[in-house]
Design a protein around this motif. Structure first.
Motif, PDB file in Angstrom:
ATOM      1  N   THR A 177      31.847  50.928  35.566  1.00  0.00           N
ATOM      2  CA  THR A 177      31.633  50.903  34.115  1.00  0.00           C
ATOM      3  C   THR A 177      31.126  49.544  33.632  1.00  0.00           C
ATOM      4  O   THR A 177      30.889  49.363  32.438  1.00  0.00           O
ATOM      5  N   LEU A 178      30.983  48.600  34.570  1.00  0.00           N
ATOM      6  CA  LEU A 178      30.514  47.263  34.190  1.00  0.00           C
ATOM      7  C   LEU A 178      29.147  47.004  34.807  1.00  0.00           C
ATOM      8  O   LEU A 178      28.845  47.490  35.897  1.00  0.00           O
TER       9      LEU A 178
ATOM     10  N   ARG B  85      44.949  34.210  46.597  1.00  0.00           N
ATOM     11  CA  ARG B  85      43.667  34.934  46.711  1.00  0.00           C
ATOM     12  C   ARG B  85      42.703  34.480  45.612  1.00  0.00           C
ATOM     13  O   ARG B  85      41.524  34.284  45.857  1.00  0.00           O
TER      14      ARG B  85
ATOM     15  N   VAL C 231      41.774  48.930  49.386  1.00  0.00           N
ATOM     16  CA  VAL C 231      40.369  48.531  49.187  1.00  0.00           C
ATOM     17  C   VAL C 231      39.585  48.585  50.499  1.00  0.00           C
ATOM     18  O   VAL C 231      38.369  48.641  50.493  1.00  0.00           O
TER      19      VAL C 231
ATOM     20  N   ASP D 229      36.924  35.893  35.450  1.00  0.00           N
ATOM     21  CA  ASP D 229      38.054  36.033  34.519  1.00  0.00           C
ATOM     22  C   ASP D 229      39.369  36.155  35.295  1.00  0.00           C
ATOM     23  O   ASP D 229      40.370  35.531  34.950  1.00  0.00           O
TER      24      ASP D 229
ATOM     25  N   THR E 285      41.166  46.912  43.727  1.00  0.00           N
ATOM     26  CA  THR E 285      40.163  45.857  43.911  1.00  0.00           C
ATOM     27  C   THR E 285      40.526  44.634  43.067  1.00  0.00           C
ATOM     28  O   THR E 285      40.455  43.495  43.552  1.00  0.00           O
ATOM     29  N   LEU E 286      40.927  44.896  41.835  1.00  0.00           N
ATOM     30  CA  LEU E 286      41.347  43.781  40.965  1.00  0.00           C
ATOM     31  C   LEU E 286      42.486  43.001  41.608  1.00  0.00           C
ATOM     32  O   LEU E 286      42.499  41.778  41.619  1.00  0.00           O
ATOM     33  N   ARG E 287      43.440  43.761  42.153  1.00  0.00           N
ATOM     34  CA  ARG E 287      44.595  43.120  42.801  1.00  0.00           C
ATOM     35  C   ARG E 287      44.119  42.307  44.005  1.00  0.00           C
ATOM     36  O   ARG E 287      44.576  41.187  44.217  1.00  0.00           O
TER      37      ARG E 287
ATOM     38  N   MET F 164      37.505  39.716  29.504  1.00  0.00           N
ATOM     39  CA  MET F 164      37.005  40.864  30.280  1.00  0.00           C
ATOM     40  C   MET F 164      38.018  42.001  30.330  1.00  0.00           C
ATOM     41  O   MET F 164      37.664  43.130  30.607  1.00  0.00           O
ATOM     42  N   VAL F 165      39.289  41.669  30.068  1.00  0.00           N
ATOM     43  CA  VAL F 165      40.321  42.720  30.040  1.00  0.00           C
ATOM     44  C   VAL F 165      39.926  43.789  29.013  1.00  0.00           C
ATOM     45  O   VAL F 165      39.972  44.985  29.294  1.00  0.00           O
TER      46      VAL F 165
ATOM     47  N   ASN G 151      41.379  52.801  42.645  1.00  0.00           N
ATOM     48  CA  ASN G 151      40.656  51.950  43.589  1.00  0.00           C
ATOM     49  C   ASN G 151      40.169  50.665  42.903  1.00  0.00           C
ATOM     50  O   ASN G 151      40.160  49.587  43.501  1.00  0.00           O
ATOM     51  N   GLU G 152      39.805  50.819  41.630  1.00  0.00           N
ATOM     52  CA  GLU G 152      39.363  49.631  40.883  1.00  0.00           C
ATOM     53  C   GLU G 152      40.536  48.680  40.625  1.00  0.00           C
ATOM     54  O   GLU G 152      40.381  47.461  40.722  1.00  0.00           O
TER      55      GLU G 152
ATOM     56  N   THR H 241      36.913  44.362  27.727  1.00  0.00           N
ATOM     57  CA  THR H 241      35.673  45.063  28.104  1.00  0.00           C
ATOM     58  C   THR H 241      35.993  46.148  29.125  1.00  0.00           C
ATOM     59  O   THR H 241      35.559  47.298  28.981  1.00  0.00           O
ATOM     60  N   LEU H 242      36.753  45.767  30.145  1.00  0.00           N
ATOM     61  CA  LEU H 242      37.072  46.737  31.205  1.00  0.00           C
ATOM     62  C   LEU H 242      37.893  47.905  30.643  1.00  0.00           C
ATOM     63  O   LEU H 242      37.606  49.070  30.946  1.00  0.00           O
TER      64      LEU H 242
ATOM     65  N   TYR I 234      47.791  40.990  34.491  1.00  0.00           N
ATOM     66  CA  TYR I 234      46.376  41.201  34.138  1.00  0.00           C
ATOM     67  C   TYR I 234      46.058  42.697  34.175  1.00  0.00           C
ATOM     68  O   TYR I 234      45.444  43.239  33.248  1.00  0.00           O
TER      69      TYR I 234
ATOM     70  N   ARG J 126      35.641  50.110  28.525  1.00  0.00           N
ATOM     71  CA  ARG J 126      34.698  50.911  29.339  1.00  0.00           C
ATOM     72  C   ARG J 126      35.450  52.020  30.079  1.00  0.00           C
ATOM     73  O   ARG J 126      34.964  53.152  30.151  1.00  0.00           O
ATOM     74  N   ASN J 127      36.600  51.683  30.627  1.00  0.00           N
ATOM     75  CA  ASN J 127      37.383  52.724  31.312  1.00  0.00           C
ATOM     76  C   ASN J 127      37.769  53.820  30.320  1.00  0.00           C
ATOM     77  O   ASN J 127      37.759  54.997  30.643  1.00  0.00           O
TER      78      ASN J 127
ATOM     79  N   HIS K  42      41.133  55.485  38.332  1.00  0.00           N
ATOM     80  CA  HIS K  42      40.606  54.124  38.504  1.00  0.00           C
ATOM     81  C   HIS K  42      41.466  53.302  39.471  1.00  0.00           C
ATOM     82  O   HIS K  42      41.378  52.079  39.477  1.00  0.00           O
TER      83      HIS K  42
ATOM     84  N   ASN L 233      32.968  48.164  46.235  1.00  0.00           N
ATOM     85  CA  ASN L 233      34.075  48.131  45.269  1.00  0.00           C
ATOM     86  C   ASN L 233      33.691  47.455  43.950  1.00  0.00           C
ATOM     87  O   ASN L 233      34.455  46.663  43.400  1.00  0.00           O
TER      88      ASN L 233
ATOM     89  N   PHE M 280      32.832  47.679  39.899  1.00  0.00           N
ATOM     90  CA  PHE M 280      33.374  48.479  38.787  1.00  0.00           C
ATOM     91  C   PHE M 280      32.229  49.263  38.153  1.00  0.00           C
ATOM     92  O   PHE M 280      31.304  48.658  37.595  1.00  0.00           O
TER      93      PHE M 280
ATOM     94  N   HIS N 189      34.693  55.876  29.463  1.00  0.00           N
ATOM     95  CA  HIS N 189      33.914  56.327  30.628  1.00  0.00           C
ATOM     96  C   HIS N 189      34.052  57.833  30.848  1.00  0.00           C
ATOM     97  O   HIS N 189      33.057  58.545  30.982  1.00  0.00           O
TER      98      HIS N 189
END
Lengths: 375, 233
Positions: free
Chosen positions: B102-103, B86, A372, B114, A287-289, A1-2, A283-284, A4-5, A297, A8-9, A281, B98, B100, A12
């Motif tokens: 683009t997904l 977490r 977040v 993942d 969110t990942l964190r 997914m790394v 905020n995204e 893909t993300l 990652y 897309r970023n 990005h 929150n 994404f 985008h």
């Protein structure tokens, strides 16, 4: 997914994508052209030396390059042949002469005369006529790229060299000079006539050593026993010529400076756009964190974006550079993009983009995942 | 409630800001979350709800006190160790979803899988099942911008559940939703919390969702002022 993300970023924000790619393409094209010209210049400067089949060169003292128009005193060929370890010695007469054009004007040329029975430094890349044609009366061989400068259309047309008739008997392709003065090949004896040299006089002597002899030992012996000459290995003469034209004149430094400028522009543009994209990005990434993504990652997402930028920018940039190369193939400008240079540029582009990602990575490393919860 | 708590907080204090302008957002909070329970944390703005949620989520470290997740103390853990905790134990649901942008819905859930490094044979199928379970089987390929608020929150819930975390922390999950969608989301969370291997903790202002809770904790000025258990509707 790394991936893909990251992809897309990357696609985008179209404006950011275009700015990034334009920056990389500009950088790659500039580097490719500048370094290509540098390599091309190097090839042109050493073209005669590389085709000389020489192991050693006897040159006038301080001769800086093949195009240097000084002459030896005379008799050096026979002096060299008398020394142990020397298999052959060939006179080469080189001098800048005046070519009288059909319109009455003059064009400076570099006349190269070589021994008729020696294979050293004969014209190569012949596209019309043959080397044997050089033995016809008043014969000279010219390169296709300079026919317009000489105001001739092809074989059979003539001009004058130092007031003597010269007839084009064969045409070569891609034998260029760094000074942009056309090379004209002729026989050694005719060159001596044109240059008004003595029967044993020349500009250089090309030496080959016997198979069982040491090049270094022969060189030392010749240097010791011949007066008022420099004895250089092929490599030394190449290096001296390249240094003279590319560094003593500043031309090479200018080409390298252009390439470095391209690199700097690339780094700045990519760093700025990657940083801006990361901020967009943020905020995204927070969110990942928060979801538990490791720092590694998140860094990978940014690095993949950088690598994607590098690959796409490189491919477009190199396509443009090859297009420029193709468009200028018949001009006096020689650009040489070798597979090695192409690979090196790819690695440089990749490094540039990854280096540019540092600011974005630092930004994201300091991210506060608590954002977040900001409303 | 004899089962060991999923989360245990003892004497949690938290200072926010830098001296001399420092605020004590939490003043010695002690609270534990039991499995199979849906706990609501309510309180006025600035009472310390979000700060407590951030500490429970291992996003903020307490200034003093101790937090244990699944019996493991977070004291002295590095940022990466907290992230790992977490990943393994906590699922988040955010007020602003929150997701994404683009997904697709499916990819948003796959991304969480993942991140959690869960070894599943078919991540796409696992993500699809999670979305089907929250009633979004027909929106798998939709991007967040094409989803309604309620649908986005359900994607967020599916994402929080993927990888099977033991604690679900929800920050105002119904605040941006209308009554119908808010009720649907709470019904979903209520159903999720029935799983005895999981605890759901919801921070809210929304009194409409009180009937869905097993327990209502009220916080004011950084202190727990009431902690009431009830039979959920």
């Amino acid at each position: 997914m790394v991936y893909t993300l990251a992809l897309r970023n990357f696609i985008h924000d179209r404006i950011s994508l275009i700015v990034t790619l334009v920056g990389i393409v500009f950088s790659v094209v500039l580097m490719a052209i500048q370094i290509g010209l540098y390599y091309g210049s190097q090839q042109v400067i050493t073209g005669m030396i590389d085709h000389s089949n020489a192991q050693l060169w006897i040159t006038p003292i301080g001769a800086q390059s093949f195009d240097d128009s000084a002459f030896l005193k005379g008799g050096e060929k026979y002096a060299a042949l008398s020394r142990p370890g020397v298999a052959s010695a060939t006179d080469v007469a080189v001098n800048i002469m005046a070519w009288k054009r059909a319109d009455g004007g003059q064009q400076a040329v570099v006349l190269v005369g070589t021994d008729s029975d020696d294979k050293s430094l004969m014209a190569w890349n012949l596209i019309e006529g043959s080397v044997a044609d050089m033995y016809k009366p008043n014969a000279v061989i010219a390169d296709k790229a300079y026919l317009a400068d000489l105001q001739v259309k092809g074989v059979g047309e003539s001009g004058e060299v130092n007031g003597r008739k010269a007839v084009i008997v064969a045409i070569t392709d891609h034998i260029r000079s760094f000074t942009t003065l056309p090379y004209l090949f002729t026989t050694l004896s005719r060159a001596r006539e044109f240059m008004q040299l003595g029967p044993n006089q020349s500009g250089f002597v090309i030496v080959r050593v016997k198979p069982d002899a040491s090049v270094a030992a022969v060189r030392a012996d010749l240097q010791k026993n011949l007066r008022d000459v420099d004895v250089l290995t092929n490599e030394e003469f190449r290096d001296r010529s390249v240094h003279h034209w590319l560094f003593a004149t500043g031309a090479g430094a200018a080409l390298i400076a252009g390439a470095v400028l391209g690199l700097i522009v690339g780094v700045v543009v990519v760093a700025q756009t990657l940083y801006a994209s990361t901020k967009d990005h943020l905020n995204e990434f927070a969110t990942l964190r928060a979801l538990g993504a490791s720092a590694g990652y998140i860094h990978r997402v940014i690095l993949v974006q950088a690598v994607l930028s590098a690959i796409i920018g490189y491919l477009i940039g190199m396509a443009e550079a090859f297009a420029v190369n193709w468009a200028t193939r018949d001009t006096q400008l020689v650009m040489l993009i070798t597979p090695g240079l192409a690979l090196a540029l790819f690695l440089i582009t990749l490094t540039m983009c990854i280096f540019s990602a540092i600011a974005a990575i630092v930004k994201v490393t300091r991210i506060d995942p608590a954002m977040v919860f900001s409303r | 409630m004899n089962a060991p708590p999923m989360l245990e907080a003892r004497g949690i204090t938290r200072l926010l800001g830098e001296p001399p302008v420092q605020v004590q957002a939490l003043k010695g909070v002690t609270l534990s979350l039991q499995p199979g329970e849906l706990t609501l944390l309510m309180g006025p703005s600035g009472s310390g709800k979000t700060t407590l949620l951030s500490i429970f989520g291992c996003i903020l470290a307490p200034t003093e006190g101790e937090l244990k997740i699944a019996g493991k103390s977070t004291k002295g853990m590095t940022a990466e160790q907290l992230a790992e905790l977490r990943r393994s134990s906590i699922g988040f649901i955010f007020q602003a979803y929150n997701l994404f942008p683009t997904l697709t819905a499916e990819e948003n859930v796959m991304l969480a899988l993942d991140v959690r490094r869960k070894a599943v044979t078919n991540p796409r199928q696992t993500a699809r099942e999670a979305l089907i379970n929250v009633g979004l089987g027909h929106r798998l390929k939709s991007y967040p911008s094409k989803l309604s608020g309620g649908e986005r929150q359900r994607v967020s819930i599916a994402r929080s559940l993927i990888g099977d975390p033991s604690i679900i922390l929800a920050d105002e999950p119904t605040a941006a939703l209308d009554g119908v969608n808010g009720k649907a989301v709470m019904e979903l969370l209520s159903k999720i919390s029935l799983d005895t291997s999981r605890s759901v903790f919801v921070v809210t202002h929304d009194s409409r969702i009180l009937p869905f809770a097993d327990r209502i904790v009220r916080i004011e000025d950084g202190n727990i002022v009431s902690d009431v258990r009830q039979k959920r509707a």
